[in-house]
Design a protein around this motif. Structure first.
Motif, mmCIF file in Angstrom:
data_model
loop_
_atom_site.group_PDB
_atom_site.id
_atom_site.type_symbol
_atom_site.label_atom_id
_atom_site.label_comp_id
_atom_site.label_asym_id
_atom_site.label_seq_id
_atom_site.Cartn_x
_atom_site.Cartn_y
_atom_site.Cartn_z
ATOM 1 N N MET A 34 0.849 -1.188 0.000
ATOM 2 C CA MET A 34 0.000 0.000 0.000
ATOM 3 C C MET A 34 0.879 1.231 0.000
ATOM 4 O O MET A 34 2.006 1.208 0.497
ATOM 5 C CB MET A 34 -0.936 0.003 1.207
ATOM 6 N N GLY A 35 0.365 2.299 -0.552
ATOM 7 C CA GLY A 35 1.204 3.477 -0.658
ATOM 8 C C GLY A 35 0.447 4.725 -1.031
ATOM 9 O O GLY A 35 -0.794 4.764 -0.978
ATOM 10 N N TRP A 36 1.235 5.734 -1.384
ATOM 11 C CA TRP A 36 0.691 7.041 -1.740
ATOM 12 C C TRP A 36 1.389 7.574 -2.993
ATOM 13 O O TRP A 36 2.617 7.435 -3.145
ATOM 14 C CB TRP A 36 0.900 8.024 -0.601
ATOM 15 N N PHE A 37 0.597 8.176 -3.827
ATOM 16 C CA PHE A 37 1.070 8.950 -4.967
ATOM 17 C C PHE A 37 0.483 10.352 -4.826
ATOM 18 O O PHE A 37 -0.437 10.570 -4.046
ATOM 19 C CB PHE A 37 0.604 8.329 -6.285
ATOM 20 N N ARG A 38 1.010 11.281 -5.610
ATOM 21 C CA ARG A 38 0.419 12.622 -5.609
ATOM 22 C C ARG A 38 0.449 13.212 -7.006
ATOM 23 O O ARG A 38 1.287 12.831 -7.838
ATOM 24 C CB ARG A 38 1.151 13.542 -4.626
ATOM 25 N N GLN A 39 -0.470 14.134 -7.213
ATOM 26 C CA GLN A 39 -0.587 14.760 -8.523
ATOM 27 C C GLN A 39 -0.873 16.244 -8.353
ATOM 28 O O GLN A 39 -1.924 16.628 -7.820
ATOM 29 C CB GLN A 39 -1.696 14.097 -9.334
ATOM 30 N N ALA A 40 0.074 17.049 -8.794
ATOM 31 C CA ALA A 40 -0.096 18.493 -8.781
ATOM 32 C C ALA A 40 -0.792 18.922 -10.074
ATOM 33 O O ALA A 40 -0.743 18.198 -11.074
ATOM 34 C CB ALA A 40 1.260 19.181 -8.653
ATOM 35 N N PRO A 41 -1.417 20.095 -10.085
ATOM 36 C CA PRO A 41 -2.128 20.549 -11.290
ATOM 37 C C PRO A 41 -1.226 20.574 -12.515
ATOM 38 O O PRO A 41 -0.123 21.129 -12.467
ATOM 39 C CB PRO A 41 -2.589 21.954 -10.911
ATOM 40 N N GLY A 42 -1.675 19.957 -13.586
ATOM 41 C CA GLY A 42 -0.925 19.959 -14.828
ATOM 42 C C GLY A 42 0.269 19.017 -14.865
ATOM 43 O O GLY A 42 1.044 19.045 -15.825
ATOM 44 N N LYS A 43 0.412 18.208 -13.822
ATOM 45 C CA LYS A 43 1.560 17.292 -13.758
ATOM 46 C C LYS A 43 1.100 15.851 -13.661
ATOM 47 O O LYS A 43 -0.063 15.569 -13.386
ATOM 48 C CB LYS A 43 2.445 17.660 -12.573
ATOM 49 N N GLU A 44 2.039 14.939 -13.871
ATOM 50 C CA GLU A 44 1.741 13.523 -13.782
ATOM 51 C C GLU A 44 1.596 13.085 -12.324
ATOM 52 O O GLU A 44 2.106 13.736 -11.411
ATOM 53 C CB GLU A 44 2.857 12.709 -14.446
ATOM 54 N N ARG A 45 0.918 11.968 -12.139
ATOM 55 C CA ARG A 45 0.813 11.371 -10.816
ATOM 56 C C ARG A 45 2.131 10.663 -10.506
ATOM 57 O O ARG A 45 2.576 9.802 -11.284
ATOM 58 C CB ARG A 45 -0.354 10.388 -10.783
ATOM 59 N N THR A 46 2.749 11.011 -9.372
ATOM 60 C CA THR A 46 4.065 10.481 -9.051
ATOM 61 C C THR A 46 4.092 9.779 -7.706
ATOM 62 O O THR A 46 3.312 10.100 -6.797
ATOM 63 C CB THR A 46 5.122 11.594 -9.057
ATOM 64 N N PHE A 47 5.018 8.883 -7.577
ATOM 65 C CA PHE A 47 5.191 8.074 -6.376
ATOM 66 C C PHE A 47 5.647 8.923 -5.198
ATOM 67 O O PHE A 47 6.503 9.808 -5.347
ATOM 68 C CB PHE A 47 6.214 6.978 -6.669
ATOM 69 N N VAL A 48 5.093 8.629 -4.014
ATOM 70 C CA VAL A 48 5.501 9.301 -2.788
ATOM 71 C C VAL A 48 6.127 8.304 -1.805
ATOM 72 O O VAL A 48 7.257 8.488 -1.353
ATOM 73 C CB VAL A 48 4.306 10.008 -2.114
ATOM 74 N N ALA A 49 5.371 7.254 -1.459
ATOM 75 C CA ALA A 49 5.858 6.290 -0.483
ATOM 76 C C ALA A 49 5.029 5.019 -0.583
ATOM 77 O O ALA A 49 3.883 5.051 -1.026
ATOM 78 C CB ALA A 49 5.776 6.856 0.931
ATOM 79 N N SER A 50 5.621 3.902 -0.142
ATOM 80 C CA SER A 50 4.885 2.645 -0.119
ATOM 81 C C SER A 50 5.433 1.764 0.990
ATOM 82 O O SER A 50 6.559 1.954 1.470
ATOM 83 C CB SER A 50 4.935 1.937 -1.472
ATOM 84 N N ILE A 51 4.612 0.779 1.384
ATOM 85 C CA ILE A 51 4.954 -0.079 2.512
ATOM 86 C C ILE A 51 4.424 -1.483 2.261
ATOM 87 O O ILE A 51 3.309 -1.672 1.772
ATOM 88 C CB ILE A 51 4.387 0.511 3.819
ATOM 89 N N HIS A 52 5.218 -2.481 2.617
ATOM 90 C CA HIS A 52 4.819 -3.877 2.514
ATOM 91 C C HIS A 52 3.853 -4.213 3.652
ATOM 92 O O HIS A 52 3.879 -3.577 4.705
ATOM 93 C CB HIS A 52 6.068 -4.762 2.588
ATOM 94 N N TRP A 53 3.010 -5.230 3.460
ATOM 95 C CA TRP A 53 2.013 -5.585 4.469
ATOM 96 C C TRP A 53 2.654 -5.884 5.821
ATOM 97 O O TRP A 53 2.050 -5.658 6.867
ATOM 98 C CB TRP A 53 1.184 -6.785 4.025
ATOM 99 N N SER A 54 3.900 -6.391 5.818
ATOM 100 C CA SER A 54 4.585 -6.711 7.067
ATOM 101 C C SER A 54 5.003 -5.461 7.830
ATOM 102 O O SER A 54 5.299 -5.511 9.019
ATOM 103 C CB SER A 54 5.814 -7.556 6.785
#
Length: 122
Positions: A34-54
């Protein structure tokens, strides 16, 4: 199917903190990563952080290392993103993600939340 619902966004001044939450439901066994991405106006959706189930393996984008922290509570099927020392350039819509494998690109993600706005004022 996995359903993801984000909460905790809002408006904060530069240097402040926010904590995002993402509650998962449905076939959560598919949400190994599970994780997070972010998207600023006019920009692509980019990776922020992710974590394994453990919870033992974490990944961060270079732009947020040392400021953001990701964690998860499997008993609650919830993942968190603690964001400290926020900067105006962190302003974006933040999307929760769930995947069966590690992914750095939005095109690789299996499930998305609806997104939540984070605005950092200078």
């Amino acid at each position: 199917q996995v359903q993801l619902v984000e909460s905790g966004g809002g408006l904060v001044q530069a240097g402040g903190s926010l904590r995002l939450s993402c509650a998962a439901s449905g076939r959560t066994s598919s949400a190994q990563i599970m994780g997070w991405f972010r998207q600023a106006p006019g920009k692509e959706r980019t990776f922020v952080a992710s974590i394994h189930w453990s919870g033992n393996s974490l990944r961060y984008a270079d732009s947020v290392k040392g400021r953001f922290s990701i964690s998860r509570d499997n008993a609650k099927n919830t993942v968190y993103l603690q964001m400290n020392n926020l900067k105006p350039e962190d302003t974006a819509v933040y999307f929760c993600s769930a995947n069966s494998a590690w992914a750095n690109y939005a095109t690789e993600i299996d499930y998305w939340g609806q997104g939540i706005q984070v605005t950092v004022s200078s």
